[in-house]
Design an enzyme around this catalytic site. Structure first.
Site, short mmCIF file in Angstrom:
data_model
loop_
_atom_site.label_atom_id
_atom_site.label_comp_id
_atom_site.label_asym_id
_atom_site.label_seq_id
_atom_site.Cartn_x
_atom_site.Cartn_y
_atom_site.Cartn_z
N ALA A 35 57.47 16.31 51.92
CA ALA A 35 58.86 16.14 52.28
C ALA A 35 59.02 15.60 53.70
O ALA A 35 60.03 15.02 54.04
CB ALA A 35 59.58 17.46 52.12
N GLY A 58 56.28 14.00 55.87
CA GLY A 58 55.37 13.06 56.51
C GLY A 58 54.62 12.25 55.49
O GLY A 58 54.66 12.51 54.30
N ASP A 77 54.95 27.65 54.76
CA ASP A 77 54.96 26.72 53.61
C ASP A 77 53.63 26.79 52.87
O ASP A 77 53.07 25.77 52.48
CB ASP A 77 55.24 25.30 54.13
CG ASP A 77 55.67 24.34 53.03
OD1 ASP A 77 55.88 24.79 51.88
OD2 ASP A 77 55.79 23.13 53.31
P1 ADP Z 1 54.22 17.03 54.34
O1 ADP Z 1 54.51 17.76 55.62
O2 ADP Z 1 55.05 15.81 54.17
O3 ADP Z 1 54.28 17.95 53.13
P2 ADP Z 1 51.31 17.18 54.21
O4 ADP Z 1 50.66 17.49 55.51
O5 ADP Z 1 51.43 18.30 53.24
O6 ADP Z 1 52.73 16.47 54.48
O7 ADP Z 1 50.50 15.98 53.54
C1 ADP Z 1 50.95 15.42 52.32
C2 ADP Z 1 49.78 15.18 51.37
O8 ADP Z 1 48.82 14.30 51.98
C3 ADP Z 1 48.98 16.44 51.00
O9 ADP Z 1 49.55 17.13 49.90
C4 ADP Z 1 47.61 15.86 50.69
O10 ADP Z 1 47.57 15.38 49.36
C5 ADP Z 1 47.49 14.66 51.63
N1 ADP Z 1 46.75 15.04 52.87
C6 ADP Z 1 47.27 15.63 53.95
N2 ADP Z 1 46.36 15.85 54.92
C7 ADP Z 1 45.18 15.39 54.44
C8 ADP Z 1 43.81 15.35 54.95
N3 ADP Z 1 43.52 15.83 56.16
N4 ADP Z 1 42.86 14.81 54.16
C9 ADP Z 1 43.17 14.34 52.94
N5 ADP Z 1 44.41 14.35 52.39
C10 ADP Z 1 45.42 14.87 53.11
MG MG Z 2 53.09 19.41 52.43
#
Ligand code: ADP
Ligand code: MG
Length: 297
Positions: free
Chosen positions: A47, A49, A162
């Site tokens: 949602a 990033g 979360d």
């Molecule tokens: P948001 O704050 O928008 O929910 P997230 O940090 O949860 O963003 O990242 C969104 C998605 O990106 C995660 O559900 C995962 O699938 C992928 N992702 C995030 N960080 C990593 C990482 N360090 N390595 C691999 N995939 C990642």
């Molecule tokens: Mg997330």
């Protein structure tokens, strides 16, 4: 907004080299002119990033490493920037094998970016949905990894806010790292007025009714996460998505998240324990860890 349009257009040419600040552990900031070369492979988005794959080029000219780069979305308004900085600063406070590791934070540019370790097998929700025949033992190990990571957060006075399978990542050794600190705070308890951004279906009754977040509300979310593990994320959590409906639903049921079936069966008792309506009846993550360890062995 007009003023920023130009910047955004420039930034869409997504090949920029980043000069960024590496937060050295424990409150010291050192500016290093290293480079991160993000490419356009999107690893996922939630949602708040979008996360891309990138290459980290250390200053010494050693081999580049693969990294994940989370870039801020939304307008470059003060509030969005503050929240994004907060996310990076929380990551900088944490250091544990079951928590995703921060490499650096690009704060002197738009969009700002968080540079972190690349966790190759993606998020736990996708992993559970796409794999077949994951054993009870493997599921218990996931639960144990998450309990260990959460205990580290609690010991550093970080409330995640979360916790859910979509925010846990799978390493190549098939172990779990907790990720996404976009809503996290460094405090023992916070009370919020607005639950607009909160994951309603994972929230405890005192959060839905009074906006309270603390370790015990993270424990409740962990209980909901256990039901996700038990069903391999085949179905969504039982709670309604709508705040008003969720408040009503949680008031009426004695054990709101109790599910029939699911594997491992031993988790059922843990779900009830973590999702006790009274926060004081719920375990801490220290206790959760011990109980899940006993189930795993
Ligand atoms: P948001 O704050 O928008 O929910 P997230 O940090 O949860 O963003 O990242 C969104 C998605 O990106 C995660 O559900 C995962 O699938 C992928 N992702 C995030 N960080 C990593 C990482 N360090 N390595 C691999 N995939 C990642
Ligand atoms: Mg997330």
């Amino acid at each position: 907004n007009r003023r920023y349009q130009h910047i955004w257009q420039l930034l869409d040419a997504w090949s920029l080299v980043v000069n960024y600040i590496v937060p050295v552990r424990r409150n010291k900031l050192v500016v290093l002119h290293s480079q991160v070369l993000p490419n356009s492979v999107s690893l996922g988005h939630g949602a708040f990033g979008e996360v891309f794959k990138g290459k980290f080029v250390p200053i010494g000219g050693t081999e580049p490493t693969e990294v994940a780069v989370k870039r801020m979305i939304g307008e470059p308004k003060r509030i969005n920037c503050q929240e994004f900085c907060q996310e990076a600063s929380i990551m900088a406070m944490l250091e544990h094998r079951n928590v995703v590791n921060l490499f650096g934070f690009a704060a002197l540019q738009f969009p700002m970016m968080i540079v972190m370790e690349f966790v190759p097998m993606g998020d736990l929700k996708k992993y559970l949905r796409q794999s077949s025949n994951i054993s009870s033992k493997q599921i218990s190990l996931f639960a144990l990894d998450i309990a260990n990571g959460m205990r580290h957060l609690a010991s550093r006075k970080v409330i995640h806010r979360d916790l859910a399978c979509r925010n846990c990542l799978i390493t190549k050794e098939i172990r779990v790292k907790i990720s996404d600190f976009g809503l996290s705070v460094n405090d023992l308890e916070v009370v919020v007025k607005n639950l607009r951004k909160a994951p309603i279906r994972w929230l405890a009754p005192e959060t839905l009714n009074k906006g309270i977040f603390n370790e015990k509300t993270d424990v409740w979310s962990y209980g909901v996460l256990l039901t996700e593990l038990m069903t391999r994320c085949a179905a969504d959590p039982l709670a309604p998505r709508d705040l008003k409906e969720a408040q009503r639903w949680i008031k009426e049921a004695d054990h709101p998240h109790r599910i029939d079936g699911g594997d491992p069966r031993d988790f059922a008792e843990m779900v009830d324990y973590c999702c006790e309506k009274s926060p004081s009846a719920r375990p801490t993550f220290q206790i959760v860890k011990k109980k899940v360890q006993a189930i795993y062995q």
